[in-house]
Structures are given as structure tokens and as C-alpha cells.
Write a protein that holds these residues in place. Structure first.
Motif, PDB file in Angstrom:
ATOM      1  N   ALA A  46       0.826  -1.204   0.000  1.00 22.24           N
ATOM      2  CA  ALA A  46       0.000   0.000   0.000  1.00 22.24           C
ATOM      3  C   ALA A  46       0.866   1.262   0.000  1.00 22.24           C
ATOM      4  O   ALA A  46       1.925   1.295   0.633  1.00 22.24           O
ATOM      5  CB  ALA A  46      -0.907   0.014   1.229  1.00 22.24           C
ATOM      6  N   PRO A  47       0.405   2.309  -0.688  1.00 25.11           N
ATOM      7  CA  PRO A  47       1.143   3.572  -0.635  1.00 25.11           C
ATOM      8  C   PRO A  47       1.043   4.162   0.780  1.00 25.11           C
ATOM      9  O   PRO A  47      -0.007   4.078   1.415  1.00 25.11           O
ATOM     10  CB  PRO A  47       0.434   4.455  -1.657  1.00 25.11           C
ATOM     11  CG  PRO A  47      -0.934   3.868  -1.803  1.00 25.11           C
ATOM     12  CD  PRO A  47      -0.798   2.408  -1.509  1.00 25.11           C
ATOM     13  N   SER A  48       2.139   4.754   1.248  1.00 29.67           N
ATOM     14  CA  SER A  48       2.154   5.307   2.610  1.00 29.67           C
ATOM     15  C   SER A  48       2.392   6.809   2.627  1.00 29.67           C
ATOM     16  O   SER A  48       2.070   7.476   3.608  1.00 29.67           O
ATOM     17  CB  SER A  48       3.222   4.607   3.454  1.00 29.67           C
ATOM     18  OG  SER A  48       4.492   4.732   2.833  1.00 29.67           O
ATOM     19  N   ALA A  49       2.952   7.344   1.555  1.00 33.28           N
ATOM     20  CA  ALA A  49       3.206   8.787   1.483  1.00 33.28           C
ATOM     21  C   ALA A  49       3.326   9.195   0.024  1.00 33.28           C
ATOM     22  O   ALA A  49       3.829   8.438  -0.809  1.00 33.28           O
ATOM     23  CB  ALA A  49       4.486   9.151   2.224  1.00 33.28           C
ATOM     24  N   VAL A  50       2.861  10.409  -0.265  1.00 33.73           N
ATOM     25  CA  VAL A  50       2.946  10.954  -1.621  1.00 33.73           C
ATOM     26  C   VAL A  50       3.425  12.391  -1.503  1.00 33.73           C
ATOM     27  O   VAL A  50       2.964  13.137  -0.638  1.00 33.73           O
ATOM     28  CB  VAL A  50       1.575  10.919  -2.329  1.00 33.73           C
ATOM     29  CG1 VAL A  50       1.656  11.582  -3.701  1.00 33.73           C
ATOM     30  CG2 VAL A  50       1.048   9.494  -2.437  1.00 33.73           C
ATOM     31  N   GLU A  51       4.352  12.756  -2.380  1.00 39.90           N
ATOM     32  CA  GLU A  51       4.782  14.150  -2.454  1.00 39.90           C
ATOM     33  C   GLU A  51       4.837  14.552  -3.917  1.00 39.90           C
ATOM     34  O   GLU A  51       5.392  13.847  -4.756  1.00 39.90           O
ATOM     35  CB  GLU A  51       6.143  14.354  -1.811  1.00 39.90           C
ATOM     36  CG  GLU A  51       6.553  15.815  -1.854  1.00 39.90           C
ATOM     37  CD  GLU A  51       7.566  16.187  -0.798  1.00 39.90           C
ATOM     38  OE1 GLU A  51       8.337  17.101  -1.087  1.00 39.90           O
ATOM     39  OE2 GLU A  51       7.573  15.580   0.264  1.00 39.90           O
ATOM     40  N   LEU A  52       4.221  15.708  -4.208  1.00 41.52           N
ATOM     41  CA  LEU A  52       4.188  16.247  -5.566  1.00 41.52           C
ATOM     42  C   LEU A  52       4.786  17.643  -5.537  1.00 41.52           C
ATOM     43  O   LEU A  52       4.400  18.468  -4.705  1.00 41.52           O
ATOM     44  CB  LEU A  52       2.735  16.327  -6.067  1.00 41.52           C
ATOM     45  CG  LEU A  52       2.500  17.078  -7.381  1.00 41.52           C
ATOM     46  CD1 LEU A  52       3.093  16.319  -8.559  1.00 41.52           C
ATOM     47  CD2 LEU A  52       1.008  17.315  -7.590  1.00 41.52           C
ATOM     48  N   THR A  53       5.727  17.902  -6.447  1.00 42.92           N
ATOM     49  CA  THR A  53       6.307  19.236  -6.598  1.00 42.92           C
ATOM     50  C   THR A  53       6.136  19.655  -8.052  1.00 42.92           C
ATOM     51  O   THR A  53       6.473  18.902  -8.968  1.00 42.92           O
ATOM     52  CB  THR A  53       7.803  19.253  -6.221  1.00 42.92           C
ATOM     53  OG1 THR A  53       7.940  18.819  -4.868  1.00 42.92           O
ATOM     54  CG2 THR A  53       8.398  20.641  -6.379  1.00 42.92           C
ATOM     55  N   VAL A  54       5.591  20.856  -8.253  1.00 46.34           N
ATOM     56  CA  VAL A  54       5.331  21.393  -9.585  1.00 46.34           C
ATOM     57  C   VAL A  54       6.170  22.647  -9.769  1.00 46.34           C
ATOM     58  O   VAL A  54       6.169  23.526  -8.907  1.00 46.34           O
ATOM     59  CB  VAL A  54       3.834  21.742  -9.753  1.00 46.34           C
ATOM     60  CG1 VAL A  54       3.573  22.296 -11.147  1.00 46.34           C
ATOM     61  CG2 VAL A  54       2.959  20.540  -9.457  1.00 46.34           C
ATOM     62  N   ASP A  55       6.895  22.744 -10.882  1.00 45.41           N
ATOM     63  CA  ASP A  55       7.623  23.961 -11.226  1.00 45.41           C
ATOM     64  C   ASP A  55       6.634  24.936 -11.862  1.00 45.41           C
ATOM     65  O   ASP A  55       6.114  24.678 -12.960  1.00 45.41           O
ATOM     66  CB  ASP A  55       8.753  23.672 -12.209  1.00 45.41           C
ATOM     67  CG  ASP A  55       9.859  22.820 -11.605  1.00 45.41           C
ATOM     68  OD1 ASP A  55       9.916  22.700 -10.363  1.00 45.41           O
ATOM     69  OD2 ASP A  55      10.656  22.275 -12.378  1.00 45.41           O
TER      70      ASP A  55
END
Length: 179
Positions: A46-55
Motif C-alpha cells: 500500500a502507498p504510505s506517502a505521496v509528495e508532488l512538486t510542480v515547477d
């Protein structure tokens, strides 16, 4: 285990609206964010953490719907410039979303965390739909973001008679090969 996703895996699109007495003259823009990176950390299956960075500077105006006439290349460039100015790209070059909690929901996962835009952080939850395509997983998400919530002043013309609507629709779609 961790997955890394970027524009080679899918797309991150924004759709703006137009408001004000002269809104019929304006365009509803479809904008692509062409430089982004998502990291999905896994705990077991299972996924436990998500991080998204957008320029923010990767903002590209794809098209403008509505308006009196079609949107030209020059007008797309002007719309991009106005959007970058509204977002104060030099001071706030990135938009970030990071989760504090990932929980299974029917058809995917609820990602609860913090969204940071224009130097302001706000709690945000989004539902990520996940579909098994056989060889890959398809992940999609639709959400909306308010300019006002993050202190962004929408672009306007004619003393506010036509301006970008406060709510911006956000659409994410990506595929990742099964491991």
C-alpha cells in the motif's frame, strides 16, 4: 519501495473559468504544468506517502475556449505571462502537495495532507482513483483550488469587468508500470 512519476508518465492540467459582466469576451484556459515530480512511498502493498512538486514556470497555455475569437500564439504567451505574474513565480517557484495520511477508499486512495501555493499552506484531501489496466496502473484525480484561499489575485481586465474565476479545476492522470 518508491515510485517516481513525472510528465513522461502522464499530465497535470489546469482549467480556468471567466467571470464578470464581460465574461463572454474571455477565454476559459486549459493549462499544462509540464515540469512536475511525484514520489510515492510504499509500505508493503500500500502507498504510505505521496509528495508532488510542480515547477510554476513550466506553465504552458494549451488552448482557450470561448471568447470573441480564438486564442492566438501571442495571446497564449500573454496569458502565460499574466498567470506567472499572478503566481509571483520568482518568489514562489514551486507548488507542493505532501501527504500526512494515505487511506484506502473505494476505487483508490484518499490523500490527506498539505497543499502549498504562493507561500501559503492549507490542509487538503484529494481522492486518487486507481484502475488496473493489466500491465500498468492508471491513476486519476480531479480537484479544484481557490485563488483566494492561497492569496493569489486572479488576472483581470477592464477594471474587473472580466477576470479569471476564483476556482481552478485541476486534473491529474498518470500511468505506472506494474512492478
Amino acid at each position: 519501495m518508491a515510485w517516481t512519476l513525472d510528465p513522461s508518465h502522464g499530465e497535470l492540467l489546469l482549467t480556468t473559468g471567466v467571470t464578470g459582466p464581460a465574461s463572454a469576451m474571455g477565454h476559459r484556459l486549459t493549462i499544462a504544468m509540464t515540469a512536475w515530480r511525484a514520489t510515492v512511498n510504499w509500505s508493503g502493498d500500500a502507498p504510505s506517502a505521496v509528495e508532488l512538486t510542480v515547477d510554476v514556470d513550466s506553465l504552458e497555455v494549451l488552448r482557450g475556449d470561448g471568447g470573441v475569437k480564438g486564442l492566438t500564439g501571442v495571446e497564449k504567451g500573454l496569458a502565460r505571462s499574466n498567470a506567472l505574474k499572478s503566481l509571483d513565480v520568482k518568489r514562489y517557484p514551486h507548488i507542493r502537495f505532501s501527504t500526512e495520511d494515505v487511506s484506502a477508499v473505494d476505487g483508490g486512495y484518499r490523500l490527506a495532507g498539505t497543499l502549498e501555493i504562493h507561500g501559503r499552506s492549507r490542509p487538503r484531501s484529494v481522492d486518487l482513483h486507481v484502475e488496473d489496466l493489466g500491465q500498468t496502473w492508471l491513476m486519476t484525480c480531479d480537484a479544484s483550488v481557490s485563488h483566494a484561499e492561497f492569496g493569489v489575485k486572479p488576472y483581470s481586465l477592464m477594471m474587473g469587468a472580466m477576470k479569471v474565476a476564483d476556482e481552478v479545476a485541476v486534473s491529474f492522470r498518470a500511468e505506472h508500470a506494474k512492478d
